[in-house]
Every structure is written in structure tokens, then in C-alpha cells.
Scaffold this motif. Structure first.
Motif, PDB file in Angstrom:
ATOM      1  N   THR A  94      42.945  35.231  70.483  1.00 53.58           N
ATOM      2  CA  THR A  94      41.623  35.478  71.088  1.00 53.58           C
ATOM      3  C   THR A  94      41.253  36.947  70.944  1.00 53.58           C
ATOM      4  OG1 THR A  94      42.213  33.811  72.725  1.00 53.58           O
ATOM      5  CG2 THR A  94      40.243  35.116  73.184  1.00 53.58           C
ATOM      6  N   LYS A  95      42.208  37.804  71.248  1.00 55.59           N
ATOM      7  CA  LYS A  95      41.941  39.243  71.165  1.00 55.59           C
ATOM      8  C   LYS A  95      41.606  39.638  69.726  1.00 55.59           C
ATOM      9  CE  LYS A  95      44.799  40.121  75.115  1.00 55.59           C
ATOM     10  NZ  LYS A  95      46.180  40.059  75.502  1.00 55.59           N
ATOM     11  N   LYS A 154      43.388  26.998  68.087  1.00 58.24           N
ATOM     12  CA  LYS A 154      43.240  26.561  69.481  1.00 58.24           C
ATOM     13  C   LYS A 154      43.508  25.069  69.639  1.00 58.24           C
ATOM     14  CE  LYS A 154      40.394  27.913  72.620  1.00 58.24           C
ATOM     15  NZ  LYS A 154      39.127  28.126  73.323  1.00 58.24           N
ATOM     16  N   ASN A 172      32.656  34.508  79.226  1.00 63.19           N
ATOM     17  CA  ASN A 172      34.085  34.471  79.563  1.00 63.19           C
ATOM     18  C   ASN A 172      34.496  35.596  80.497  1.00 63.19           C
ATOM     19  OD1 ASN A 172      34.568  32.224  78.082  1.00 63.19           O
ATOM     20  ND2 ASN A 172      35.349  33.279  76.279  1.00 63.19           N
ATOM     21  N   LYS A 191      50.872  33.674  70.574  1.00 71.73           N
ATOM     22  CA  LYS A 191      50.147  33.110  71.723  1.00 71.73           C
ATOM     23  C   LYS A 191      48.649  33.062  71.434  1.00 71.73           C
ATOM     24  CE  LYS A 191      51.175  34.663  75.847  1.00 71.73           C
ATOM     25  NZ  LYS A 191      51.422  35.698  76.866  1.00 71.73           N
ATOM     26  N   VAL A 192      47.991  32.050  71.946  1.00 70.39           N
ATOM     27  CA  VAL A 192      46.550  31.908  71.709  1.00 70.39           C
ATOM     28  C   VAL A 192      45.789  33.123  72.266  1.00 70.39           C
ATOM     29  CG1 VAL A 192      44.507  30.503  72.213  1.00 70.39           C
ATOM     30  CG2 VAL A 192      46.656  29.395  71.646  1.00 70.39           C
ATOM     31  N   SER A 193      46.316  33.703  73.333  1.00 76.90           N
ATOM     32  CA  SER A 193      45.616  34.863  73.923  1.00 76.90           C
ATOM     33  C   SER A 193      45.581  36.023  72.905  1.00 76.90           C
ATOM     34  CB  SER A 193      46.289  35.303  75.208  1.00 76.90           C
ATOM     35  OG  SER A 193      47.614  35.675  74.970  1.00 76.90           O
TER      36      SER A 193
END
Lengths: 284, 570
Positions: free
Chosen positions: A85-86, A71, A134, A80-82
Motif C-alpha cells: 500500500t505504501k 490484495k 482512507n 505485507k500488504v501494508s
């Protein structure tokens, strides 16, 4: 028409099952199944499955901690950071299974192990708390109908206070009375100085709104028509400020949980290495 | 008794002339030229006289040999009439980007990308300013006419450059690879781009010392309207260069024979409505309402042809209660009025228009007459006509996003930054990523108008109609040929703020430049800080595309083409 509906259903099913979340979930399930099955086979052969589950857990924890590094490397052109995250969420949840298959009890024995277990539980709890924040806080912030950048909140509150004070001075000058001024100095000023009712805002209470309404109504019958108009303006600004407080409360929480989750996780990692060292020296 | 009003002269069309220095003597000289001498002045209304147009909508520019008059890819609102001298049109291939004041950013390597983390400057807007100094002429704003001769890349296009370029009378021949056409006195150029708001298709530079009359589009439109000769020149150029291709690309004529398209193009009329400078009034008023003057055709009236959209945006609306409901909006490639005409032809009963069409800013249209359609198109029409009025069956609530997007002109965006506030945890990782990718300077602000849970952040939208590109004196702001992104070449930007003032969305910021040590760069002329325009460049030099999108941990941020987004949501 029928074919069109079938197409929509097929598309929706495809969206549900053929997306990145499902891919992560399925790959994690397969991986965990293989690890746990192998550990089970080792157990059956009277081997030490703790070594397999322990090292697997170590790698999962390292992977989870690396998310924070990723991050910070915002310009890293890797996944991708998303997606990270998942993966972080999925792995974070599944590592609980791995933990129990490794420890095989709720609370292990020994000071070092107890500390490690507590840190693990705290890390999981703060992580789940963060996930809950979140998922809920953004929607609540949106529903407030204002949008404000966290770092700007102090200056916006200061601007609101300035506006209120200008109104108070104008009112006093025009009407030659100090009723509203006195009320502001004695009571309202407290509200406009800094964010208020933070805990209440966090739990979805209306204390701030109620307080503003109460304080404005309580003074009404001392004011003439002209002063009442000024009071209405102040009330509007107070309600706006109340929404800013709401944002401050929720945005603070959505940032603050990380200050628990990350240090706890890092402390846990340090103890994990200590545990690894001790185990390799004395147990294996 | 207080006086509650003040008086002023009613604003007039020519309150702001194109050039305040245009004199009556110059107008007189222009009127003696054959291009204007043959015009029948009596056809012009007294309020828009030819003299008035020449005085207020024109200006005379002087160019030295090598000065660029028009750049390939630029957008502009002016046409040009060559008064004196010779100009050269570079037909193909186009001149190198560097000559035109542009740049193509190289992608950073993986390592360069990582090293940004510690190499980024601690000072805001710090640059390696040494690269500015070989262009001091541009930096100091002494000469805003860029030349193909005095750039450090000039040797790319010439076999041999003359030693003293200041004293040359004619630009030497370009390398053999470039095909050129030389135009002489009396030539008109740039009129298509001016009237139809398409980008310029060639670079034109002064071959010799030249005088050029620049006519802004309002004046050109009037001259075309009241003089048949000018109209013929402009229309013929348009028909020969653009119309046939526009028709061929339109989905309405897909599959039709090219000969039929040629016939249609012969009878088609092209018209421009509204104002190209829509962004000025939009900036001032943020007025979302449509006024009567913007209306092209009205619901209930009869139409004599199908209107094809060749540029700009049009709002299709239907009266509801006391207002107009936006049903959809049209852009290049769309058409209006087909359903009614087709039904009329099919049934024999004349059907009035079921919806109105108004301009959103400006609208460039091609009107294909009904009798041509009936003769050539309707008998073989393959597309299923979609009735715009049927959209009115949807509930009003379903279309609030569309109304909002049209009202704020977000329909212009092709890479609009849209943040889903229901997902966004306000962590600002997007801003940090943007900052990291731009030497520590974020190129957008996480603020903007909100509709429901969607926020359009203050970030360049890379518009279909890039009004920011109009008037850039050095061509620093330009559209990237590869991906259509609108980018600014920092080296050639002179900080004039034209783009920042034009952007209707306030997404271009002027910033003070510092050197690597954090010292503010000042102009040697007046000690004022050197400014540069900055904006989102879609991370042209970064691998993996826009850093903001890649950095969002919750998939809350995306870059969308508003046309697709609105229609998908609807």
C-alpha cells in the motif's frame, strides 16, 4: 536525566528516518532521479527521451495495477500488504512527474491520447480521493462510538425497526391511544425503513439527529406521561439508527471509491497498451 | 399485593459435586485407606468435613491398561491418588505428539499456499473426513479415555505391539529411548499442576487395570490446609520440583548464590488465592469489580514478607474516592511488598503497605518471610526498588486503558488481535485472508470491545492462563511447544464443547462438519451433526505468520502481548 532525554530524541529521529516509509520514499526518489536524469541526457543528445519515460511509466503503471492483484492474493507470503500500500501510494504520486516528463503538456493531441490523458487524470484523482477517504473516514467512524460491520447494517436496521414497532404496539395497548402509532406510521416509519440522510452524513452534517429531535418534540404535547416514556425509548433507538446511517454512508464511500478507481485504471491500462502498439508501429 | 420475591436455598459449596455418582460406601472405603485413615478429622471444620471433601470434591476413575491419565503439557485442576493398579510416568523424552492426540502442522509450501485460492472448498467447514474414520471410537464419544495402545501411531513407541490389545493385563515395555517410572498404589501425582496451574510435565498412563481417585483442587487445598502429612507431601514435592527454579528465575534474586536461594526456598510459603474457575463467574457476570474476598493484602496493613507471583494475575490498587484505582497488575515473575519491607529494614520504622493486592481470578504466590530477606537479600540487594504507589502520580485518564484491559481480563492474552480503528478502513481484507488460509472459513470475527480507538477483536488470544485447555478429554486443544500458540487438533477433537464453554472471551466456535461434497457429517448413534471446535491457530501452516496481519493494507491490525502493550501505552 539529560542522557535519557537525548536517548528519547535519538529514538524518535531514528523512528522518523529509519522506517519502511522513508526507505520506500528514498528508493523511489533515487529511481526517479536516475530515470529523469537519463531522459534529460538523452534529450541533450537529441535522442528520444519519450521512449525512456514512456516505458518507465508503463512499468510503474503495471506495478500500480498489480497492487490490486496482490490484495486479492491474501495468502501470498510475499511482503505485507501494508508495505505494498505504501509503495502504491508513493509510486502513484511520483508517476505524475513521470507522466508530465513523458507527455510534456497538460493535454496531448489526438483522440486516443486525449482519452488516455483523461483516464490517467481520473485515475490519479480517484486515487487521491481514496487516499483522503482512507485517512479521514476511519477516524470519523471511530468517533461515532459505535462499531458495526457493513454487511450487517440492513439486519441491524431491521432489528431496530422491530424494536420500535414493539414499543409502539405496547404503548398503544397499555394506553389505549393511537397517537404514537399514528405518528410512527405517518412520519417515523420513513426514517426506520432504510439508511437516511446519507449525503448529509458524509459531509459531517447533523440533519439526521436534527430530524429525529424535531419529530419527537413535535408530538410530545399530545402524549401523556406514560406515552412520553415510550417516546424517549423510541428517540434513543432513532439516535442509534442515525449512527448506523452515518456508518452506512461513510463505509459505503470507503468501498465505493474503489469501484471508480479500479475500472478507470484498468481502462487506462488497456489504452496504454493500445498506445504502445500504435507508437511502436507508426512512430518508432 | 404482588409477591415481589421468590425464595431458594442459599447456594452451598458442594451444590455441584465433582461426581454425582460418588456414594457413601465409596467414601467409607476411601476413609479406611492409610492415606485418609491417618488424617485427624477433627481438624476439619464441620462445614468442610473430610467425608464431604471425599464425596464432593473427588471421583473415582477406572483406567484400562494403556489409558492416558495425564498428558504432558496439559493444564488441569486435579491431583490423583492411585488406589489400585500401577501407572507409568514417562519422564523423558516426552511421548510423540500424535500419541497425545496432538499434531504439529507442517508449513505449506509456496505453491500450496498460492493454490489455496482455487483449492479452498466452496462449502463451509468442509473436510476430508476419511481421516476421521479410523478413530470411530473417539468420534462417537464412546470412549473418552485415550489410550497409547489404540492409535495408529502406537508403533512409534513400542518395539512390538500385542495383537489383541483388549485382553492385555499390562502395557508392554516402551522403546528403550523412553525413561519411565512406575508408581504403585498410594502414589499421589499431578498435585503441583493442580495447585499452581502450571502445565503437566509428564505423561502418565495406566500400566495395568487401575483405579485412581481424582481430587479437584478445591478439595486438595482443604486437605493440605488441615492435614500436616498431606501438606508435607505436597510442599516437599513443590519445593523439590518447582520452588527453587521459580526463585532462581525471579528478577529479585538474580545474581544471588544458589545456596542462599535454597535457604530461601526452605522458609518460603506457597499459597493460592481466588478460584481457578474464575472464567465461569466471569462468563456469567462479566464482573469487572473486585470484591473483598479477592483481597490478599490491604493498603495500610503491615506485611510479613514479600509476595512473589508464581501464577495467575494480581491487581495492585490504591483507594481513590469511592473506588479502587488499578495502578498495575502483576503476573508470573513480579513481586509485591518489597518497597515497604526494604524501607522498614533501612530506616528502622515500620512502613505500612501503600497499595492493596487482589486476585484477578486466581493467584498463586510464594511468600518469602521478611526475616529471611533481611538476613540474606536486603544487604546485597542490587535492583532499584520501584515504588508501585508512585504510579498513582499519573493522571487517572492515563490509566483508563489499563483499567479496561484488567477489567476485561485482556491481560491474559499473548497474541491478542488489536485493531486500531483510526486506521482501519473496515475493508475486511483481514477476514478474507483468514478465510483463505483456513479452507474458506474465517477463524475470527471483526467485532469486539472497543477502548478509545482500539478494538480487541473476537479472535483467540493464546492466553497465558489457557482455561480452554482444562478438561479437554482427548488433549485435542493444546499449547504448541514451538511458539506457545494454543491450537486444536481437528482429528482428535470430539466436539464436546468444553473448551468453547470455558473460553471467557467467546473466541472458540463449535461448527458442523461437512465432507468435501458439502454433506453434513452426522453421528451414526443419534443422527446429530458431528461438531468440532475451531479457533484462530495463528496460521500455523502458513508461511509468513498470521494472514490477517499480512493482509491488512493499513497496518491497523496487530497481534500483541497485552502486558507489553499496556505498559508501553502507559
Amino acid at each position: 536525566m539529560g542522557a535519557k532525554k537525548t536517548n528519547i530524541v535519538v529514538k524518535k529521529l531514528r523512528d522518523i528516518f529509519l522506517n519502511i516509509n522513508m526507505l520506500f520514499l528514498a528508493s523511489t526518489l533515487v529511481l526517479y532521479f536516475l530515470i529523469l536524469y537519463y531522459a534529460y541526457r538523452v534529450d541533450l543528445l537529441l535522442g528520444r527521451s519519450e521512449i525512456i519515460t514512456g516505458y518507465s511509466l508503463l512499468f510503474v503503471i503495471l506495478f500500480l495495477i498489480f497492487f490490486n492483484v496482490r490484495k486479492r492474493l491474501t495468502v501470498l507470503p510475499v511482503i505485507k500488504v501494508s508495505h505494498w500500500t505504501k509503495l502504491h501510494i508513493v509510486q502513484g504520486c511520483f508517476c505524475i512527474i513521470l507522466y508530465f516528463s513523458h507527455v510534456k503538456t497538460l493535454m496531448p493531441l489526438g483522440a486516443n491520447e486525449i482519452a488516455l490523458a483523461i483516464l490517467f487524470y481520473l485515475s490519479v484523482i480517484t486515487g487521491l480521493l481514496g487516499y483522503f477517504f482512507n485517512k479521514t473516514i476511519p477516524r470519523r467512524l471511530t468517533e461515532s462510538n459505535i462499531e458495526i460491520i457493513y454487511e450487517k447494517i440492513p439486519s441491524v436496521i431491521s432489528d431496530v425497526r422491530d424494536q420500535v414497532e414493539k414499543i409502539i404496539i405496547k404503548c398503544a395497548t397499555e394506553n389505549n391511544t393511537d397517537t404514537l402509532t399514528r405518528h410512527y406510521v405517518e412520519t417515523l416509519n420513513w426514517f426506520f425503513v432504510k439508511p437516511r440522510f446519507l449525503l448529509n452524513h458524509f459531509f459531517g452534517g447533523q440533519q439526521g439527529r436534527h430530524w429525529v429531535d424535531n419529530q419527537t418534540q413535535s408530538i410530545q404535547h399530545f402524549l401523556n406521561d406514560s406515552e412520553k416514556q415510550y417516546l424517549i425509548e423510541i428517540q434513543k433507538l432513532a439516535q442509534y439508527k442515525n449512527k448506523i446511517d452515518f456508518h452506512y454512508s461513510l463505509q459505503s464511500c470507503s468501498k465505493a471509491w474503489l469501484f471508480l478507481h479500479i475500472p478507470i485504471s484498468v481502462m487506462m491500462l488497456i489504452l496504454v497498451f493500445w498506445h504502445l502498439l500504435i507508437v511502436n508501429i507508426y512512430a518508432i | 399485593m404482588f409477591n415481589t420475591s421468590v425464595t431458594m436455598d442459599r447456594p452451598q459449596r458442594w451444590d455441584s459435586p465433582f461426581d454425582h455418582n460418588m456414594t457413601d460406601a465409596q467414601v467409607e472405603l476411601l476413609l479406611q485407606r492409610p492415606e485418609f485413615n491417618l488424617i485427624d478429622k477433627s481438624r476439619f471444620p464441620s462445614s468442610i468435613s473430610l467425608e464431604g471433601i471425599l464425596k464432593n470434591d473427588c471421583r473415582i476413575n477406572r483406567y484400562k491398561p494403556g489409558d492416558i491419565i495425564v498428558r504432558d503439557g496439559d493444564y488441569g485442576n486435579s491431583a490423583f491418588l492411585l488406589l489400585k493398579g500401577k501407572v507409568t510416568v514417562v519422564t523423558r523424552p516426552g511421548l510423540p505428539l500424535e500419541i497425545l492426540g496432538r499434531t504439529r502442522k507442517k508449513k505449506k509450501s509456496f505453491w500450496q499456499q498460492i493454490s489455496q485460492i482455487w483449492k479452498n472448498s466452496p462449502y463451509p467447514e468442509a473436510r476430508n473426513i476419511s481421516r476421521y474414520f479410523d478413530k470411530t471410537q473417539i468420534m462417537n464419544g464412546l470412549n473418552t479415555n485415550s489410550s497409547i495402545l489404540n492409535t495408529k501411531y502406537s508403533n512409534l513407541i513400542f518395539n512390538e505391539l500385542p495383537k489383541n490389545i483388549d485382553s492385555i493385563e499390562s502395557v508392554p515395555k516402551l522403546k528403550e529411548v523412553y525413561e519411565t517410572v512406575t508408581l504403585g498404589s498410594g502414589a499421589i501425582f499431578g498435585e503441583i499442576a493442580a495447585l499452581s496451574r502450571v502445565s503437566r510435565t509428564a505423561t502418565i498412563f495406566a500400566q495395568t487395570e487401575s483405579q485412581v481417585l481424582e481430587i479437584r483442587w478445591q478439595g486438595l487445598r482443604e486437605i493440605r490446609k488441615y492435614d500436616d502429612r498431606w501438606k508435607k507431601i505436597i510442599d516437599d514435592n513443590f519445593r523439590n520440583n518447582l520452588l527453587k527454579d521459580t526463585l532462581l528465575e525471579n528478577k529479585l534474586f538474580k545474581g544471588f548464590d544458589e545456596k542462599i536461594i535454597e535457604k530461601i526456598s526452605k522458609y518460603s510459603l506457597f499459597e493460592t488465592y481466588g478460584t481457578f474457575e474464575w472464567h465461569h463467574s466471569f462468563n456469567k457476570s462479566n464482573d469487572n469489580e473486585t470484591s473483598e474476598k479477592d483481597r490478599i493484602v490491604q493498603e495500610g496493613h503491615y506485611t510479613d514478607g514479600v509476595i512473589l507471583i508464581a501464577g495467575g494475575f494480581g491487581r495492585v490498587s490504591k483507594k481513590i474516592g469511592n473506588g479502587e484505582r488499578t495502578l498495575t497488575y502483576l503476573r508470573v515473575g513480579d513481586y509485591f511488598g518489597l518497597d515497604e519491607l526494604y524501607t522498614t529494614w533501612k530506616t528502622g520504622h515500620e512502613i505500612p503497605l501503600e497499595t492493596s493486592l487482589t486476585t484477578l481470578g486466581y493467584l498463586h504466590t510464594i511468600r518469602v518471610p521478611a526475616h529471611i530477606l533481611e538476613q540474606y537479600i536486603f544487604p546485597d540487594l542490587k535492583i532499584k526498588s520501584s515504588r508501585l504507589s508512585d504510579i498513582a502520580e499519573r493522571s487517572l485518564a492515563e490509566d483508563t486503558l489499563l483499567e479496561w484491559a484488567v477489567g476485561h481480563r485482556y491481560i491474559n492474552g499473548t497474541q491478542t488481535m488489536l485493531i486500531n480503528l483510526d486506521k482501519c478502513v473496515r475493508c475486511d481484507d483481514c477476514v478474507r485472508a483468514c478465510s483463505d488460509a483456513h479452507n474458506g472459513n474465517p477463524r475470527f470475527i471483526r467485532e469486539g470491545y472497543v477502548h478509545g480507538a482500539q478494538m480487541v477483536a473476537n479472535s483467540c488470544m493464546h492466553c497465558i492462563d489457557p482455561v480452554c485447555m482444562i478438561g479437554c478429554p482427548t488433549g485435542a486443544i493444546h499449547r504448541n511447544h514451538d511458539d506457545g500458540a494454543v491450537v486444536i487438533n481437528d482429528d482428535t477433537c470430539i466436539g464436546c464443547s468444553t473448551c468453547a464453554n470455558s473460553c471467557p472471551y467467546k473466541n472458540i466456535k463449535m461448527v458442523q462438519i461437512r465432507d468435501d461434497n458439502g454433506r453434513v457429517l452426522l453421528s451414526s448413534n443419534n443422527n446429530q451433526p458431528i461438531m468440532k471446535a475451531t479457533k484462530c491457530d495463528l496460521c500455523q501452516d502458513q508461511m509468513g505468520g498470521p494472514a490477517c496481519v499480512r493482509a491488512c493494507p493499513h497496518d491497523a491490525l496487530e497481534r500483541v502481548d497485552f502486558h507489553n502493550y499496556v505498559h508501553w501505552e502507559s
